[in-house]
Design a protein around this motif. Sequence first.
Motif, PDB file in Angstrom:
ATOM      1  N   ARG A 198       0.625  -1.329  -0.052  1.00 50.00           N
ATOM      2  CA  ARG A 198       0.101  -0.300   0.010  1.00 50.00           C
ATOM      3  C   ARG A 198       0.645   1.210   0.214  1.00 50.00           C
ATOM      4  N   LYS A 199       1.899   0.938   0.695  1.00 49.19           N
ATOM      5  CA  LYS A 199       3.347   2.405   0.639  1.00 49.19           C
ATOM      6  C   LYS A 199       3.956   2.484  -0.419  1.00 49.19           C
ATOM      7  N   ALA A 200       3.791   1.294  -1.281  1.00 46.75           N
ATOM      8  CA  ALA A 200       4.820   1.753  -2.334  1.00 46.75           C
ATOM      9  C   ALA A 200       3.362   2.003  -3.879  1.00 46.75           C
ATOM     10  N   TYR A 201       2.143   2.152  -3.295  1.00 52.40           N
ATOM     11  CA  TYR A 201       1.800   2.103  -4.384  1.00 52.40           C
ATOM     12  C   TYR A 201       1.418   3.792  -3.890  1.00 52.40           C
ATOM     13  N   MET A 202       1.641   4.621  -3.015  1.00 54.90           N
ATOM     14  CA  MET A 202       0.918   5.881  -2.793  1.00 54.90           C
ATOM     15  C   MET A 202       2.084   6.207  -2.712  1.00 54.90           C
ATOM     16  N   LYS A 203       3.273   6.047  -2.944  1.00 51.02           N
ATOM     17  CA  LYS A 203       3.997   6.188  -3.404  1.00 51.02           C
ATOM     18  C   LYS A 203       4.480   6.854  -4.586  1.00 51.02           C
ATOM     19  N   SER A 204       4.244   5.563  -5.384  1.00 55.61           N
ATOM     20  CA  SER A 204       3.984   5.561  -6.955  1.00 55.61           C
ATOM     21  C   SER A 204       3.304   6.764  -7.692  1.00 55.61           C
ATOM     22  N   LYS A 205       2.133   6.754  -6.912  1.00 61.58           N
ATOM     23  CA  LYS A 205       0.960   8.028  -7.376  1.00 61.58           C
ATOM     24  C   LYS A 205       1.583   8.920  -6.689  1.00 61.58           C
ATOM     25  N   GLU A 206       1.724   9.325  -5.462  1.00 59.65           N
ATOM     26  CA  GLU A 206       2.564  10.573  -4.664  1.00 59.65           C
ATOM     27  C   GLU A 206       3.430  10.992  -6.202  1.00 59.65           C
ATOM     28  N   GLU A 207       4.555  10.354  -6.410  1.00 56.25           N
ATOM     29  CA  GLU A 207       4.953  10.750  -7.735  1.00 56.25           C
ATOM     30  C   GLU A 207       4.598  10.868  -9.185  1.00 56.25           C
ATOM     31  N   GLU A 208       4.017  10.232  -9.181  1.00 54.81           N
ATOM     32  CA  GLU A 208       2.483  10.003 -10.834  1.00 54.81           C
ATOM     33  C   GLU A 208       1.804  11.625 -11.003  1.00 54.81           C
ATOM     34  N   LEU A 209       1.814  12.209  -9.709  1.00 53.64           N
ATOM     35  CA  LEU A 209       0.839  13.282  -9.438  1.00 53.64           C
ATOM     36  C   LEU A 209       2.087  14.761 -10.019  1.00 53.64           C
ATOM     37  N   ILE A 210       2.787  14.645  -9.390  1.00 50.08           N
ATOM     38  CA  ILE A 210       3.338  15.621  -8.514  1.00 50.08           C
ATOM     39  C   ILE A 210       3.689  16.232 -10.403  1.00 50.08           C
ATOM     40  N   GLY A 211       4.554  14.694 -10.654  1.00 49.07           N
ATOM     41  CA  GLY A 211       4.611  14.893 -11.544  1.00 49.07           C
ATOM     42  C   GLY A 211       3.497  15.791 -13.368  1.00 49.07           C
ATOM     43  N   GLN A 212       3.073  15.277 -13.111  1.00 46.56           N
ATOM     44  CA  GLN A 212       1.317  15.127 -13.817  1.00 46.56           C
ATOM     45  C   GLN A 212       0.608  17.263 -12.756  1.00 46.56           C
ATOM     46  N   TYR A 213       0.799  17.582 -11.593  1.00 45.54           N
ATOM     47  CA  TYR A 213       0.582  18.620 -11.673  1.00 45.54           C
ATOM     48  C   TYR A 213       1.547  19.638 -11.392  1.00 45.54           C
ATOM     49  N   GLU A 214       2.269  19.933 -10.590  1.00 46.65           N
ATOM     50  CA  GLU A 214       3.146  19.873 -10.012  1.00 46.65           C
ATOM     51  C   GLU A 214       3.662  21.875 -11.212  1.00 46.65           C
ATOM     52  N   SER A 215       3.936  21.316 -12.109  1.00 49.24           N
ATOM     53  CA  SER A 215       4.518  22.865 -13.291  1.00 49.24           C
ATOM     54  C   SER A 215       3.839  23.892 -13.285  1.00 49.24           C
ATOM     55  N   ASP A 216       1.706  23.138 -13.065  1.00 49.17           N
ATOM     56  CA  ASP A 216       0.236  24.263 -13.126  1.00 49.17           C
ATOM     57  C   ASP A 216       0.594  24.132 -11.766  1.00 49.17           C
ATOM     58  N   MET A 217       0.997  24.495 -10.639  1.00 54.19           N
ATOM     59  CA  MET A 217       0.893  24.266  -9.013  1.00 54.19           C
ATOM     60  C   MET A 217       2.182  25.686  -8.561  1.00 54.19           C
ATOM     61  N   ARG A 218       2.534  25.159  -9.199  1.00 53.45           N
ATOM     62  CA  ARG A 218       3.861  26.396  -9.248  1.00 53.45           C
ATOM     63  C   ARG A 218       3.533  27.950  -9.887  1.00 53.45           C
ATOM     64  N   LYS A 219       2.745  27.654 -10.624  1.00 52.38           N
ATOM     65  CA  LYS A 219       2.514  28.982 -11.739  1.00 52.38           C
ATOM     66  C   LYS A 219       1.243  30.087 -11.011  1.00 52.38           C
TER      67      LYS A 219
END
Length: 200
Positions: free
Chosen positions: A106-127
Amino acid sequence: MSKFLKYIFVSMILSLSCFSAKAQDVSVNMENVVFAYIEDGDTIPQLVLPTIYVFPALKFETSKQEKFYWKTVRDVKRTLPYAKAIGSTLQRINAELEKIPEEKDRKAYMKSKEEELIGQYESDMRKMTLSQGKMLIRLVDRECDQTSYELIKQYRGGVRAFFWQGFAKLFGADLKTTYDKDDKDKIVERVIILVEAGQL
């Protein structure tokens, strides 16, 4: 005469095949289809009109108040899609977590989802501006019925939640901020209703 009929027949077949080919290329836009029902031999169109929301007119006492209102509209329009995306993503994550019995998996799954979401939304969030970041925190609570702090604590642990809360506080934000549609966020809720209805 029989030869003439033969040509007519062949021409009809060709024209029908051409019509059939054209008909396959035609796509029907369901938004332009009007449904109807028949009553006493009459075809009566039936339209479902969208809900129109009417609120009392806003009266601004100062230009500062009006400016703040339109800034709220801007911030809601900017952040509402992300809050909704977070809500729907959490629903999918929860459904997947129920299928994973082992805590380490479960922890490994959450870590992978966190990295996926950061990659998807980080640039937009920074703006986003600081006010938009604060708005997003409130709208996350609205969509998920949990504060951002509670979500981080639940999915990534108390230490990480404490760290990000401290980081947010440095910039004047608070991950524990709740959404109150009946009081402090009454105007925000009004804006959201109008934005979702396409009236603003």
